[in-house]
Motif scaffolding. Structure first.
Motif, mmCIF file in Angstrom:
data_model
loop_
_atom_site.group_PDB
_atom_site.id
_atom_site.type_symbol
_atom_site.label_atom_id
_atom_site.label_comp_id
_atom_site.label_asym_id
_atom_site.label_seq_id
_atom_site.Cartn_x
_atom_site.Cartn_y
_atom_site.Cartn_z
ATOM 1 N N UNK A 60 0.839 -1.205 0.000
ATOM 2 C CA UNK A 60 0.000 0.000 0.000
ATOM 3 C C UNK A 60 0.872 1.253 0.000
ATOM 4 N N UNK A 61 1.987 1.179 0.716
ATOM 5 C CA UNK A 61 2.910 2.318 0.757
ATOM 6 C C UNK A 61 3.430 2.647 -0.646
ATOM 7 N N UNK A 62 3.938 1.638 -1.335
ATOM 8 C CA UNK A 62 4.476 1.868 -2.679
ATOM 9 C C UNK A 62 3.368 2.309 -3.629
ATOM 10 N N UNK A 63 2.160 1.725 -3.445
ATOM 11 C CA UNK A 63 1.036 2.107 -4.302
ATOM 12 C C UNK A 63 0.659 3.575 -4.089
ATOM 13 N N UNK A 64 0.682 4.041 -2.826
ATOM 14 C CA UNK A 64 0.349 5.442 -2.541
ATOM 15 C C UNK A 64 1.379 6.368 -3.186
ATOM 16 N N UNK A 65 2.652 5.983 -3.127
ATOM 17 C CA UNK A 65 3.695 6.781 -3.765
ATOM 18 C C UNK A 65 3.508 6.818 -5.283
ATOM 19 N N UNK A 66 3.169 5.656 -5.847
ATOM 20 C CA UNK A 66 2.953 5.592 -7.289
ATOM 21 C C UNK A 66 1.755 6.440 -7.709
ATOM 22 N N UNK A 67 0.698 6.406 -6.881
ATOM 23 C CA UNK A 67 -0.499 7.210 -7.170
ATOM 24 C C UNK A 67 -0.142 8.695 -7.148
ATOM 25 N N UNK A 68 0.674 9.074 -6.185
ATOM 26 C CA UNK A 68 1.125 10.467 -6.096
ATOM 27 C C UNK A 68 1.819 10.885 -7.395
ATOM 28 N N UNK A 69 2.689 10.028 -7.906
ATOM 29 C CA UNK A 69 3.388 10.385 -9.145
ATOM 30 C C UNK A 69 2.429 10.466 -10.329
ATOM 31 N N UNK A 70 1.532 9.495 -10.414
ATOM 32 C CA UNK A 70 0.572 9.489 -11.514
ATOM 33 C C UNK A 70 -0.301 10.741 -11.496
ATOM 34 N N UNK A 71 -0.747 11.135 -10.301
ATOM 35 C CA UNK A 71 -1.595 12.325 -10.179
ATOM 36 C C UNK A 71 -0.816 13.595 -10.528
ATOM 37 N N UNK A 72 0.471 13.598 -10.207
ATOM 38 C CA UNK A 72 1.274 14.769 -10.579
ATOM 39 C C UNK A 72 1.430 14.887 -12.091
ATOM 40 N N UNK A 73 1.545 13.743 -12.753
ATOM 41 C CA UNK A 73 1.593 13.771 -14.222
ATOM 42 C C UNK A 73 0.331 14.434 -14.769
ATOM 43 N N UNK A 74 -0.824 14.027 -14.228
ATOM 44 C CA UNK A 74 -2.081 14.607 -14.693
ATOM 45 C C UNK A 74 -2.134 16.100 -14.372
ATOM 46 N N UNK A 75 -1.592 16.474 -13.223
ATOM 47 C CA UNK A 75 -1.512 17.885 -12.839
ATOM 48 C C UNK A 75 -0.707 18.687 -13.866
ATOM 49 N N UNK A 76 0.393 18.120 -14.339
ATOM 50 C CA UNK A 76 1.227 18.842 -15.316
ATOM 51 C C UNK A 76 0.497 19.012 -16.641
#
Lengths: 10, 216
Positions: free
Chosen positions: B152-168
């Protein structure tokens, strides 16, 4: 021209 | 601020909460890479040096302090606190991080925004963040099976990165002056590193099952 981006992200 | 960036930041905070809960409540740092956590501490301490002279919002400054504090606390607990320090296995968690820090430092010196010392340090932190998860992924790979909280920890980090991509993407189309090549490049590389993990995460969690993630 473009201004350098503000550092407003984490 | 947009919804992608906000949810990305929340997902990032969630990752810290999951990890802190795991190591304080579970009293064990087994399966967690201290190397990765040390890299994150370096990333935040170098990037957020500008806390002393840049002010963008209270939200930003507050989270910068939270990120530095959380990553430092995690490193402190795993390295120095009993019983957690005895659960860290240096033979398993032995990724040579100097091979990540060195090239990122050189890249920061050579490829940055305007050749000032802080821009070099800032670019270094962006490059290092992109690869900081590698020791953790290698550790999981060696173990084969990943405990639920760790996944879950790694998944939360991955989600953070994915959401930042969408933010950009969102900011690129909604703001006139928004261009950040260094961040986009490093962020895309970083998000790519999670793709394999997410495939296995999805495989083990689908259908509401909560099996541990198995890596080949």
């Amino acid at each position: 021209g473009k201004t350098p981006p503000k550092k407003d992200e984490l | 601020m947009n919804i992608f960036r906000f949810l990305g930041d929340m997902s990032h905070i969630l990752s810290f909460v999951i990890l802190l809960l795991k190591i304080t409540q579970g009293k064990s740092a087994a399966g967690i890479s201290l190397r990765t956590q040390e890299l994150y501490m370096i990333v935040f301490c170098s990037r957020y040096l500008d806390l002393f002279w840049n002010f963008s919002s209270l939200y930003n400054s507050f989270l910068k302090v939270v990120f530095i504090a959380c990553s430092s606390a995690i490193v402190y607990i795993i390295r120095f606190k009993s019983p957690q320090k005895d659960t860290w296995n240096p033979e398993l968690d032995n990724f040579p991080i100097q091979y990540l820090i060195g090239p990122c430092a050189v890249a920061g010196l050579l490829i940055n925004q305007d050749w000032t010392p802080f821009e070099m340090i800032w670019a270094f932190s962006i490059y290092l963040e992109a690869v900081a998860i590698l020791p953790q992924l290698f550790l999981l790979q060696k173990q084969g099976e990943v405990e639920n909280l760790t996944s879950h920890y790694v998944a939360a980090l991955g989600a953070y990165r994915g959401l930042y991509l969408m933010n950009w993407v969102y900011r690129y189309f909604t703001e006139d002056d928004y261009l950040q090549r260094i961040v986009w490049f490093a962020g895309t590389v970083q998000t790519g590193l999670y793709i394999d993990f997410f495939y296995h995460y999805y495989q083990s969690k689908r259908g509401g099952l909560s099996r541990p993630v198995k890596l080949p």
